[in-house]
Write an enzyme that holds these catalytic residues in place. Structure first.
Site, mmCIF file in Angstrom:
data_model
loop_
_atom_site.group_PDB
_atom_site.id
_atom_site.type_symbol
_atom_site.label_atom_id
_atom_site.label_comp_id
_atom_site.label_asym_id
_atom_site.label_seq_id
_atom_site.Cartn_x
_atom_site.Cartn_y
_atom_site.Cartn_z
ATOM 1 N N GLU A 60 -15.954 -1.295 7.715
ATOM 2 C CA GLU A 60 -17.549 -1.239 8.252
ATOM 3 C C GLU A 60 -17.944 -1.621 6.857
ATOM 4 O OE1 GLU A 60 -14.835 1.759 11.213
ATOM 5 O OE2 GLU A 60 -15.754 1.093 8.419
ATOM 6 N N ARG A 97 -2.618 1.014 3.080
ATOM 7 C CA ARG A 97 -3.958 0.896 3.786
ATOM 8 C C ARG A 97 -4.500 2.002 2.250
ATOM 9 N NH1 ARG A 97 -8.644 -1.251 5.431
ATOM 10 N NH2 ARG A 97 -9.815 0.542 6.757
ATOM 11 N N MET A 107 -6.701 -1.064 -5.418
ATOM 12 C CA MET A 107 -7.849 -1.333 -4.136
ATOM 13 C C MET A 107 -8.036 -2.795 -4.764
ATOM 14 S SD MET A 107 -8.991 1.017 -2.342
ATOM 15 C CE MET A 107 -10.292 0.035 -1.759
ATOM 16 N N GLY A 108 -8.938 -2.915 -3.529
ATOM 17 C CA GLY A 108 -9.669 -4.543 -3.077
ATOM 18 C C GLY A 108 -8.523 -5.777 -3.684
ATOM 19 N N GLU A 109 -7.554 -6.178 -3.865
ATOM 20 C CA GLU A 109 -6.419 -6.791 -4.538
ATOM 21 C C GLU A 109 -5.780 -7.547 -3.017
ATOM 22 O OE1 GLU A 109 -5.372 -6.715 -8.978
ATOM 23 O OE2 GLU A 109 -4.262 -5.300 -7.570
ATOM 24 N N PRO A 159 -7.572 -9.900 11.132
ATOM 25 C CA PRO A 159 -6.860 -10.092 10.326
ATOM 26 C C PRO A 159 -6.969 -11.315 10.013
ATOM 27 C CG PRO A 159 -6.886 -10.710 12.558
ATOM 28 C CD PRO A 159 -7.424 -9.287 12.998
#
Length: 434
Positions: free
Chosen positions: A67, A271, A311-313, A338
């Site tokens: 979100e 995830r 995270m964030g890669e 996707p």
């Protein structure tokens, strides 16, 4: 106000107020589980050391990473109008993403626990001028308190899943009392719009899915070059945002594909990065060699599977691999978005459980822009075909890009629907500066 609420909400408000003395126990348990930031735990009580900025403040709330990222382009548009942004979310990972993805003037806070006392503290301090709730994270005390303060509230990118809809219909009076307090509901699709209207939304507009307008995720060039250097000459596939129950299947898919592509490297991006160690142990039990990114390892010539538990890669790995399997779809989680992978030129394969993104995957599958593979054997066949046939793979990538272009435009439609509220805020800014 309380007398206008259905019995269910009155009971909820009473119980949530009475439960406040028990919250320290909840905090301790969540801190042990790594689900809270100990340095910011007071934000869960509506307490903060941050100062409210001068002028109109737009409050945007989303549950978690998906979100928050869906709102990224909207946030930039609002910042361009010189509006200050307060962004709230409920997970540690979403806070980390917010810190990386947004400008320093975007204020992030953990959303307070939904008790009347904590909510009142939060609203007293921040006094937002406009509230935008993303998708379906509907906290009753927050909504009731906002409406009582005459805070304009809008549900944006509204989604009502096929699972949630029948559950809410059993509590029609409760959900209607909440949805009726929103001035407008901006729905992702016509199906979502019909469901929100059936549940009591009084003003519903279909604006499309903001997640289709997200920008491709960034990547650190130096890190990307290092990864490309150590994987050069190897076929690479990425399994993105995987969930428990999928990694075992992917390990077997890798084993079979490696019989045809001996140097194959599979990158698994869970995830929830905290599962990295457990995934590595599972892979080792399958007699495959795993490397963990959280250990600052790079894949070596002997690495079968690279567990990217950071995270964030994702932007790095989408750029690295020509084929991406979208996780959460072999188990009944509902699939993952996707669009980012498509915008970075990856061919998409997914399992059968994609009900969180039904319209998107239906359009992609129909156009050949994604392929469903419901069994391990089907995954092996489809991924193998695309690794062996770059022309067929590129045709799917091109088809997916066309679908995304056709389905886009939700950002501009959302801004158009919000224009009356944004105009009022600009007038207030002008009056304050006069």
């Amino acid at each position: 106000m309380a007398s206008s609420l259905p019995l269910t909400l009155r009971v909820y408000r009473t119980l949530s107020a009475a439960a406040v003395p028990l919250t320290p126990v909840l905090f301790k348990r969540r801190l042990r589980q790594g689900k809270e930031d100990p340095a910011r735990i007071n934000e869960r009580r509506g307490v903060t050391g941050d100062v409210r900025p001068h002028g109109p403040l737009v409050w945007i709330h989303g549950a978690s990473v998906g979100e928050v990222l869906a709102a990224a382009a909207l946030i930039e548009k609002l910042r361009a109008l010189n509006l200050r942004i307060l962004l709230t979310s409920g997970t540690v990972t979403s806070a980390e993403i917010a810190a990386k993805r947004f400008a320093a003037d975007v204020i992030h806070q953990y959303v307070p626990y939904d008790s009347p006392r904590y909510v009142a503290r939060f609203l007293d301090h921040w006094q937002p001028s406009l509230a935008l709730f993303i998708e379906s994270d509907l906290w009753p005390n927050m909504i009731v308190a906002g409406a009582a303060r005459r805070l304009p509230m809008v549900l944006i990118n509204g989604r009502m899943s096929h699972r949630s809809f029948p559950r809410w219909r059993r509590f029609s009076g409760t959900i209607e009392a909440l949805l009726a307090r929103f001035e407008v509901c901006l729905a992702q699709s016509d199906t979502d719009a019909e469901r929100f209207a059936a549940l009591g939304s009084r003003n519903v507009v279909t604006t499309g899915n903001l997640k289709l307008d997200v920008q491709a995720p960034p990547a650190d060039n130096a890190r990307l070059e290092r990864l490309m250097a150590v994987t050069r000459g190897r076929p690479v596939i990425v399994a993105a945002s995987t969930h428990p129950g999928e990694e075992e299947i992917l390990a077997e898919v890798h084993r079979e594909l490696a019989g045809y592509f001996p140097q194959l490297l599979t990158v698994i991006v869970p995830r929830h990065p905290s599962r990295g160690e457990a995934i590595a142990r599972l892979i080792a039990a399958s007699s495959l060699h795993a490397s963990l990114r959280s250990h600052e390892d790079l894949p070596t010539a002997t690495s079968d599977i690279y567990v990217a538990d950071t995270m964030g890669e994702l932007g790095l790995f989408y750029r690295l691999a020509p084929v991406v399997f979208m996780g959460g779809s072999l188990v009944e989680h509902g699939g993952q978005n996707p669009i980012e992978a498509i915008k970075l030129g990856a061919a998409i394969v997914h399992g059968p459980h994609v009900f969180n993104f039904t319209d998107v995957y239906d359009a992609l599958d129909a156009a050949g822009g994604a392929k469903q593979a419901g069994t391990p054997q089907a995954l092996v066949k489809q991924i193998g075909q695309w690794l062996a046939d770059p022309v067929a793979r590129q045709a799917s990538v091109d088809a997916a890009g066309h679908v995304v272009d056709q389905l886009g435009g939700a950002l501009e439609r959302t801004l158009s629907a919000l224009e009356p509220y944004l105009l009022q805020l600009r007038l207030e800014m002008g009056a304050a500066n006069a």
